[in-house]
Motif scaffolding. Structure first.
Motif, PDB file in Angstrom:
ATOM      1  N   TYR A 148     -17.427  21.607  -1.136  1.00  0.00           N
ATOM      2  CA  TYR A 148     -18.879  21.475  -1.201  1.00  0.00           C
ATOM      3  C   TYR A 148     -19.316  20.293  -2.054  1.00  0.00           C
ATOM      4  O   TYR A 148     -20.498  19.958  -2.092  1.00  0.00           O
ATOM      5  CB  TYR A 148     -19.520  22.756  -1.728  1.00  0.00           C
ATOM      6  CG  TYR A 148     -19.104  23.147  -3.122  1.00  0.00           C
ATOM      7  CD1 TYR A 148     -19.790  22.676  -4.239  1.00  0.00           C
ATOM      8  CD2 TYR A 148     -18.040  24.005  -3.322  1.00  0.00           C
ATOM      9  CE1 TYR A 148     -19.415  23.034  -5.517  1.00  0.00           C
ATOM     10  CE2 TYR A 148     -17.649  24.375  -4.599  1.00  0.00           C
ATOM     11  CZ  TYR A 148     -18.334  23.890  -5.693  1.00  0.00           C
ATOM     12  OH  TYR A 148     -17.955  24.250  -6.960  1.00  0.00           O
ATOM     13  N   GLU A 149     -18.373  19.646  -2.727  1.00  0.00           N
ATOM     14  CA  GLU A 149     -18.717  18.481  -3.540  1.00  0.00           C
ATOM     15  C   GLU A 149     -17.536  17.517  -3.572  1.00  0.00           C
ATOM     16  O   GLU A 149     -16.423  17.903  -3.946  1.00  0.00           O
ATOM     17  CB  GLU A 149     -19.074  18.919  -4.961  1.00  0.00           C
ATOM     18  CG  GLU A 149     -19.454  17.772  -5.890  1.00  0.00           C
ATOM     19  CD  GLU A 149     -19.776  18.261  -7.291  1.00  0.00           C
ATOM     20  OE1 GLU A 149     -19.245  17.676  -8.258  1.00  0.00           O
ATOM     21  OE2 GLU A 149     -20.546  19.240  -7.419  1.00  0.00           O
ATOM     22  N   HIS A 150     -17.779  16.280  -3.178  1.00  0.00           N
ATOM     23  CA  HIS A 150     -16.749  15.243  -3.266  1.00  0.00           C
ATOM     24  C   HIS A 150     -17.410  13.888  -3.040  1.00  0.00           C
ATOM     25  O   HIS A 150     -18.564  13.799  -2.622  1.00  0.00           O
ATOM     26  CB  HIS A 150     -15.640  15.468  -2.227  1.00  0.00           C
ATOM     27  CG  HIS A 150     -16.083  15.286  -0.800  1.00  0.00           C
ATOM     28  ND1 HIS A 150     -16.221  14.044  -0.211  1.00  0.00           N
ATOM     29  CD2 HIS A 150     -16.443  16.176   0.156  1.00  0.00           C
ATOM     30  CE1 HIS A 150     -16.617  14.184   1.030  1.00  0.00           C
ATOM     31  NE2 HIS A 150     -16.778  15.465   1.282  1.00  0.00           N
ATOM     32  N   SER A 151     -16.669  12.818  -3.336  1.00  0.00           N
ATOM     33  CA  SER A 151     -17.179  11.463  -3.121  1.00  0.00           C
ATOM     34  C   SER A 151     -16.161  10.638  -2.349  1.00  0.00           C
ATOM     35  O   SER A 151     -16.007   9.446  -2.564  1.00  0.00           O
ATOM     36  CB  SER A 151     -17.490  10.798  -4.472  1.00  0.00           C
ATOM     37  OG  SER A 151     -16.370  10.856  -5.341  1.00  0.00           O
ATOM     38  N   GLU A 152     -15.458  11.292  -1.423  1.00  0.00           N
ATOM     39  CA  GLU A 152     -14.416  10.616  -0.653  1.00  0.00           C
ATOM     40  C   GLU A 152     -15.008   9.723   0.432  1.00  0.00           C
ATOM     41  O   GLU A 152     -16.158   9.875   0.836  1.00  0.00           O
ATOM     42  CB  GLU A 152     -13.456  11.642  -0.054  1.00  0.00           C
ATOM     43  CG  GLU A 152     -12.789  12.528  -1.096  1.00  0.00           C
ATOM     44  CD  GLU A 152     -12.096  11.727  -2.183  1.00  0.00           C
ATOM     45  OE1 GLU A 152     -11.021  11.167  -1.917  1.00  0.00           O
ATOM     46  OE2 GLU A 152     -12.640  11.657  -3.307  1.00  0.00           O
ATOM     47  N   THR A 153     -14.206   8.803   0.940  1.00  0.00           N
ATOM     48  CA  THR A 153     -14.653   7.796   1.897  1.00  0.00           C
ATOM     49  C   THR A 153     -15.011   8.415   3.244  1.00  0.00           C
ATOM     50  O   THR A 153     -14.187   9.112   3.846  1.00  0.00           O
ATOM     51  CB  THR A 153     -13.557   6.733   2.107  1.00  0.00           C
ATOM     52  OG1 THR A 153     -13.148   6.212   0.841  1.00  0.00           O
ATOM     53  CG2 THR A 153     -14.070   5.606   2.985  1.00  0.00           C
ATOM     54  N   PRO A 154     -16.225   8.158   3.749  1.00  0.00           N
ATOM     55  CA  PRO A 154     -16.607   8.670   5.075  1.00  0.00           C
ATOM     56  C   PRO A 154     -15.618   8.222   6.145  1.00  0.00           C
ATOM     57  O   PRO A 154     -15.191   7.065   6.177  1.00  0.00           O
ATOM     58  CB  PRO A 154     -17.995   8.060   5.296  1.00  0.00           C
ATOM     59  CG  PRO A 154     -18.530   7.826   3.917  1.00  0.00           C
ATOM     60  CD  PRO A 154     -17.336   7.440   3.083  1.00  0.00           C
ATOM     61  N   GLY A 155     -15.245   9.140   7.021  1.00  0.00           N
ATOM     62  CA  GLY A 155     -14.322   8.830   8.099  1.00  0.00           C
ATOM     63  C   GLY A 155     -12.863   8.886   7.696  1.00  0.00           C
ATOM     64  O   GLY A 155     -11.976   8.873   8.552  1.00  0.00           O
ATOM     65  N   LEU A 156     -12.589   8.968   6.395  1.00  0.00           N
ATOM     66  CA  LEU A 156     -11.209   9.040   5.902  1.00  0.00           C
ATOM     67  C   LEU A 156     -11.053  10.298   5.042  1.00  0.00           C
ATOM     68  O   LEU A 156     -10.864  11.382   5.571  1.00  0.00           O
ATOM     69  CB  LEU A 156     -10.857   7.770   5.121  1.00  0.00           C
ATOM     70  CG  LEU A 156     -10.894   6.463   5.932  1.00  0.00           C
ATOM     71  CD1 LEU A 156     -10.691   5.252   5.036  1.00  0.00           C
ATOM     72  CD2 LEU A 156      -9.821   6.498   7.022  1.00  0.00           C
ATOM     73  N   LEU A 162     -14.057  13.780  -8.582  1.00  0.00           N
ATOM     74  CA  LEU A 162     -13.719  15.198  -8.540  1.00  0.00           C
ATOM     75  C   LEU A 162     -14.125  15.817  -7.210  1.00  0.00           C
ATOM     76  O   LEU A 162     -15.220  15.583  -6.702  1.00  0.00           O
ATOM     77  CB  LEU A 162     -14.431  15.925  -9.677  1.00  0.00           C
ATOM     78  CG  LEU A 162     -13.979  17.363  -9.962  1.00  0.00           C
ATOM     79  CD1 LEU A 162     -12.550  17.373 -10.486  1.00  0.00           C
ATOM     80  CD2 LEU A 162     -14.926  18.021 -10.956  1.00  0.00           C
ATOM     81  N   MET A 163     -13.224  16.631  -6.664  1.00  0.00           N
ATOM     82  CA  MET A 163     -13.491  17.392  -5.450  1.00  0.00           C
ATOM     83  C   MET A 163     -13.552  18.868  -5.835  1.00  0.00           C
ATOM     84  O   MET A 163     -12.681  19.372  -6.543  1.00  0.00           O
ATOM     85  CB  MET A 163     -12.378  17.173  -4.420  1.00  0.00           C
ATOM     86  CG  MET A 163     -12.168  15.724  -4.024  1.00  0.00           C
ATOM     87  SD  MET A 163     -10.669  15.499  -3.013  1.00  0.00           S
ATOM     88  CE  MET A 163     -11.086  16.486  -1.565  1.00  0.00           C
ATOM     89  N   ARG A 164     -14.600  19.558  -5.367  1.00  0.00           N
ATOM     90  CA  ARG A 164     -14.774  20.971  -5.691  1.00  0.00           C
ATOM     91  C   ARG A 164     -14.957  21.761  -4.408  1.00  0.00           C
ATOM     92  O   ARG A 164     -15.690  21.348  -3.502  1.00  0.00           O
ATOM     93  CB  ARG A 164     -15.971  21.162  -6.622  1.00  0.00           C
ATOM     94  CG  ARG A 164     -15.860  20.404  -7.930  1.00  0.00           C
ATOM     95  CD  ARG A 164     -17.092  20.533  -8.786  1.00  0.00           C
ATOM     96  NE  ARG A 164     -17.249  21.887  -9.303  1.00  0.00           N
ATOM     97  CZ  ARG A 164     -18.242  22.255 -10.110  1.00  0.00           C
ATOM     98  NH1 ARG A 164     -19.173  21.379 -10.464  1.00  0.00           N
ATOM     99  NH2 ARG A 164     -18.316  23.486 -10.568  1.00  0.00           N
TER     100      ARG A 164
END
Length: 273
Positions: free
Chosen positions: A168-176, A148-150
């Motif tokens: 302010y909140e996400h778990s996406e891939t660093p650099g992408l 989830l992205m918030r």
């Protein structure tokens, strides 16, 4: 025969006692620190709202700036009008979505943001004059690649022109996918328009590959197709009639959202609607 200090029984007693003592210490610390954690979370929320509205400055008194420049109101999403049934300082739309009395279930093509359930009411943040705001900050959320992205989206008082976006909140891939927090990418959103015509509740804003040229287009994140799709989908949802579309339409048409009559609301579970 007396048991030595290294007996299995004494070792287990000591280990068990130590576990009990540590558990009590950790539990006590968690309870004692909870108010401080909640205050920090609230401060972070206000900082993000000020930031997306381009009002935040390093070193500023966030609480004072928020109190002087931001007005929070709770909106009934279906009608686009304000309600006083909930306190905007404590109302949590994320929690409300899970409550059958204040949320509803989404399925199929209606759930383009991958939320499963969504709230019927949401908090908006008005910058400047409450009756004629300079900006409107709305919360947004949806599924990215890994979870989830918030975030928040700031819109000008015309209900159509974007000021900024932040997550302010996400778990996406660093650099992408995590480039959603890159100031250079966020800067592209300024001045983009959400809708293509007055009265239309279907958002036109979207991310596109190969260079954005239109007033409704923003460059997709390089190498992060699924995250880019997630950003588009959450905006398509939250800015449509399922989300803040009816509310923003009032500003686009020049009519202000009304205050709901001060009557007792009989909430019903609309699950499956």
């Amino acid at each position: 025969m007396a048991q030595g200090n290294n007996s299995i029984k004494k070792i287990l007693i000591v280990a068990f006692s130590l576990c009990i003592v540590c558990s009590v210490i950790v539990s006590t610390a968690a309870v004692a620190l909870r108010p401080m954690q909640q205050l920090n979370q609230e401060l972070d929320r206000k900082t993000n709202i000020l930031n997306v509205a381009r009002l935040y400055e390093p070193g500023m008194d966030v609480e004072e700036a928020f109190r002087e420049q931001i007005v929070a109101r709770v909106v009934e999403l279906e009608s686009g009008d304000y309600t006083d049934e909930f306190d905007p300082d404590t109302f949590d739309g994320f929690d409300a979505a899970r409550d059958p009395a204040t949320g509803r279930t989404l399925s199929g093509g209606r759930d383009i943001a991958g939320l499963s359930r969504v709230e019927n009411y949401a908090t908006v943040y008005l910058v400047g004059d409450e009756d004629d705001p300079e900006q409107i900050v709305v919360p947004i959320r949806g599924q990215g690649l890994w979870g989830l992205m918030r975030g928040f989206l700031a819109v000008e008082g015309d209900g159509n022109t974007i000021v900024s976006i932040t997550y302010y909140e996400h778990s996406e891939t660093p650099g992408l996918g995590a480039e959603v927090n890159n100031p250079r990418w966020q800067a592209q959103w300024e001045g983009k328009e959400i809708y293509d015509e007055e009265g239309n509740l279907t958002p036109a804003i979207h991310l596109t590959k190969g260079g954005a040229s239109g007033e409704h287009e923003v460059d997709a994140l390089s190498g992060a197709t699924l995250t880019s799709n997630g950003v588009t989908n959450m905006l398509q949802f939250w800015l449509s009639e399922e989300g803040f579309g009816p509310y923003l339409a009032k500003f686009r048409s020049g009519t202000e959202p009304e205050d709901a009559e001060d009557t007792e609301t009989d909430f019903e579970d609309v699950e499956g609607a």
